[in-house]
Enzyme design. Sequence first.
Site, PDB file in Angstrom:
ATOM      1  N   ARG A   1       5.627  -4.065  -4.198  1.00 49.05           N
ATOM      2  CA  ARG A   1       5.082  -3.368  -3.270  1.00 49.05           C
ATOM      3  C   ARG A   1       4.916  -2.757  -1.835  1.00 49.05           C
ATOM      4  NH1 ARG A   1      -1.337  -2.040  -1.640  1.00 49.05           N
ATOM      5  NH2 ARG A   1      -0.865  -0.047  -1.504  1.00 49.05           N
TER       6      ARG A   1
ATOM      7  N   HIS B   1       1.482   4.063   4.559  1.00 43.12           N
ATOM      8  CA  HIS B   1      -0.192   2.792   4.857  1.00 43.12           C
ATOM      9  C   HIS B   1      -0.203   2.407   6.560  1.00 43.12           C
ATOM     10  CE1 HIS B   1      -0.827  -1.305   2.721  1.00 43.12           C
ATOM     11  NE2 HIS B   1      -1.783  -1.105   4.455  1.00 43.12           N
TER      12      HIS B   1
ATOM     13  N   GLU C   1      -5.521   2.928   0.375  1.00 43.69           N
ATOM     14  CA  GLU C   1      -6.887   2.611   1.053  1.00 43.69           C
ATOM     15  C   GLU C   1      -7.561   3.688   2.245  1.00 43.69           C
ATOM     16  OE1 GLU C   1      -7.268  -0.980   3.090  1.00 43.69           O
ATOM     17  OE2 GLU C   1      -7.573  -2.251   1.262  1.00 43.69           O
TER      18      GLU C   1
ATOM     19  N   ASN D   1      -7.710  -1.989  -4.600  1.00 43.83           N
ATOM     20  CA  ASN D   1      -7.285  -3.745  -3.984  1.00 43.83           C
ATOM     21  C   ASN D   1      -8.095  -4.072  -3.268  1.00 43.83           C
ATOM     22  OD1 ASN D   1      -4.640  -2.295  -3.218  1.00 43.83           O
ATOM     23  ND2 ASN D   1      -5.311  -1.968  -0.793  1.00 43.83           N
TER      24      ASN D   1
ATOM     25  N   TYR E   1     -10.929  -7.371  -2.976  1.00 43.53           N
ATOM     26  CA  TYR E   1     -10.948  -8.325  -2.160  1.00 43.53           C
ATOM     27  C   TYR E   1     -12.213  -9.249  -1.321  1.00 43.53           C
ATOM     28  CZ  TYR E   1      -6.401  -7.477   0.017  1.00 43.53           C
ATOM     29  OH  TYR E   1      -5.172  -6.986   0.370  1.00 43.53           O
TER      30      TYR E   1
ATOM     31  N   GLU F   1      -3.542  -4.953  -4.528  1.00 44.82           N
ATOM     32  CA  GLU F   1      -3.885  -6.084  -3.326  1.00 44.82           C
ATOM     33  C   GLU F   1      -4.655  -6.447  -4.023  1.00 44.82           C
ATOM     34  OE1 GLU F   1      -4.000  -4.831   0.549  1.00 44.82           O
ATOM     35  OE2 GLU F   1      -3.016  -2.981   0.258  1.00 44.82           O
TER      36      GLU F   1
HETATM   37  C1  GBH Z   1      -5.788  -4.266   3.272  1.00 46.47           C
HETATM   38  O1  GBH Z   1      -6.960  -4.126   3.427  1.00 46.47           O
HETATM   39  C2  GBH Z   1      -4.867  -3.638   3.497  1.00 46.47           C
HETATM   40  O2  GBH Z   1      -4.607  -2.656   3.169  1.00 46.47           O
HETATM   41  C3  GBH Z   1      -4.038  -4.847   4.433  1.00 46.47           C
HETATM   42  O3  GBH Z   1      -2.858  -3.359   5.045  1.00 46.47           O
HETATM   43  C4  GBH Z   1      -5.074  -5.608   5.269  1.00 46.47           C
HETATM   44  O4  GBH Z   1      -3.494  -6.848   5.238  1.00 46.47           O
HETATM   45  C5  GBH Z   1      -5.173  -6.430   4.066  1.00 46.47           C
HETATM   46  O5  GBH Z   1      -6.653  -5.257   3.192  1.00 46.47           O
HETATM   47  C6  GBH Z   1      -6.227  -8.276   4.215  1.00 46.47           C
HETATM   48  O6  GBH Z   1      -7.028  -7.555   5.326  1.00 46.47           O
HETATM   49  O7  GBH Z   1     -15.560  -6.266   7.064  1.00 46.47           O
HETATM   50  O8  GBH Z   1     -15.347  -3.963   8.382  1.00 46.47           O
HETATM   51  O9  GBH Z   1     -13.398  -4.398   7.344  1.00 46.47           O
HETATM   52  C7  GBH Z   1      -8.651  -4.357   3.216  1.00 46.47           C
HETATM   53  C8  GBH Z   1      -9.970  -3.433   3.902  1.00 46.47           C
HETATM   54  C9  GBH Z   1     -11.337  -5.293   4.194  1.00 46.47           C
HETATM   55  C10 GBH Z   1     -11.647  -2.893   3.849  1.00 46.47           C
HETATM   56  C11 GBH Z   1     -13.171  -5.563   4.447  1.00 46.47           C
HETATM   57  C12 GBH Z   1     -13.156  -3.290   4.156  1.00 46.47           C
HETATM   58  C13 GBH Z   1     -15.036  -4.460   4.627  1.00 46.47           C
HETATM   59  C14 GBH Z   1     -15.082  -3.935   5.872  1.00 46.47           C
HETATM   60  N1  GBH Z   1     -10.976  -3.958   4.080  1.00 46.47           N
HETATM   61  N2  GBH Z   1     -13.311  -3.977   4.783  1.00 46.47           N
HETATM   62  S1  GBH Z   1     -15.128  -4.533   7.375  1.00 46.47           S
END
Ligand code: GBH
Length: 460
Positions: free
Chosen positions: A74, A118, A163, A291, A293, A362
């Site tokens: 991707r 993106h 996102e 995605n 996390y 992701e």
């Molecule tokens: C992804 O975003 C992205 O698509 C990618 O480009 C990036 O490299 C990857 O994750 C790793 O970060 O703590 O305020 O950010 C993830 C985005 C991360 C959004 C966690 C929400 C929680 C709130 N997410 N975030 S904050």
Amino acid sequence: MNFPEGFLWGTATAAYQIEGAAAEDGRGPSIWDTFSHTPGKVYRGDTGDIACDHYHRLEEDLDLMAALGLKAYRFSVAWPRIQPEGSGEVNRKGLDFYRRLVDGLRERDIEPMLTLYHWDLPQALEDRGGWTSRQTSERFAEYAGIVYEALSGSVRYWITLNEPWVSAWMGYGMGMHAPGRRGTGEALAATHHLLLGHGLALEAMRAQGGNDRFGITLNLAPVRAASDEPADTEAARRVDGNANRLYLDPLFRGSYPEDMVEYYRDASDYAFVREGDLERISAPVDFLGVNYYMRHTVMDARRDSPDLATGIRFHGLGAATVLPPGVETTAMGWPVEPDGLTELLVRLKDEYTEDLPVYVTENGCAVYDYVDPEGGVDDVERISFLDAHFRAAHEAIERGVNLRGYMVWSLLDNFEWAEGYSKRFGIVFVDYGTQRRIPKASARWYREVIRKNGLPDAGR
Ligand code: GBH
């Protein structure tokens, strides 16, 4: 523990995070060039000017993907390489790069999964209002039509946006991402215009015929209240409304969630929502990209609790996350909660997607990786993170989720947005001084997972 036949195992990247070559072959500036070159915005002043130099190392990186045995890859297309000014004139050299990428993947039997956006909006469009302007949705559809016309024969999986929550709330709400604007009304307008752009782009691509699959990728998180106190359960409901339902409801039900519309009354009159928009936004997709996390454990931000120092505050919600006791964290400080992936996928099936194909587009983690004296990178934390999340995905499949593939974030260490190069998410280490790629232990482990289409038995 085996996965369904044909399960699409891959890795994911994004253009601005890996390509570099920021001013080459006619690429125009994007909001991330402007933002990263503004002092104080990105950790240590890092920029994507060079990044992993992937633009110049395409063949080497394709061979690396083949050596890992990837079934899918991707990637995202940089809009400012295709339309340097964000509209009109098409830059052939930009399209040529992605043509070489896609052909190179096909030659190696790797399925391309293309993301159109993106986060690298052409700066010229931001100068005319960016995502707070309805024109940007129209420009996005035009751009989608151009890329689709050029690559539709070779790419079967098309993702409109990555996102939209992050673009809207981190870019236009809290200002931690490009373009760095701050306002709730702006973030709401951006949300709507991003979703409208998705709907219009689907129309522009489908109008060309063809038998491809179209979807969108959302960052989603299961949400829990930190306690049974009504203040916390209400805060958790607002976070779920903002982070999940504000995107899922318009896409899958054709309406914005009423509680959130009500909640934001003071910030917006919603004049940007026009007749017919929600029908366009809710046009059926062929798959959903997720995605994942972390889970959000939420507390009312007005409470007097030391736990509030352990998490993050949500813009304008009076809510913050806290770390649940005893939970491990990654180098980003994010809690490791693999069972949240099962919870999320099952909820999506029950409340929104039913039998729709879903892809994890992701998942991965940042680790404080280093090259050891033997020249290897022994990222045991990443292996156990991925192992646990693959098991959680498998559990979701057993519970009836139509999960078709899994893209690990990321192929390479890369430009981690506001964190610059300080955070490493790759299964391949990048020595930025020499641009040498060093596959980490997790890369070798992942190659075995792919080869077996499954995981070693528990208790291995
Ligand atoms: C992804 O975003 C992205 O698509 C990618 O480009 C990036 O490299 C990857 O994750 C790793 O970060 O703590 O305020 O950010 C993830 C985005 C991360 C959004 C966690 C929400 C929680 C709130 N997410 N975030 S904050």
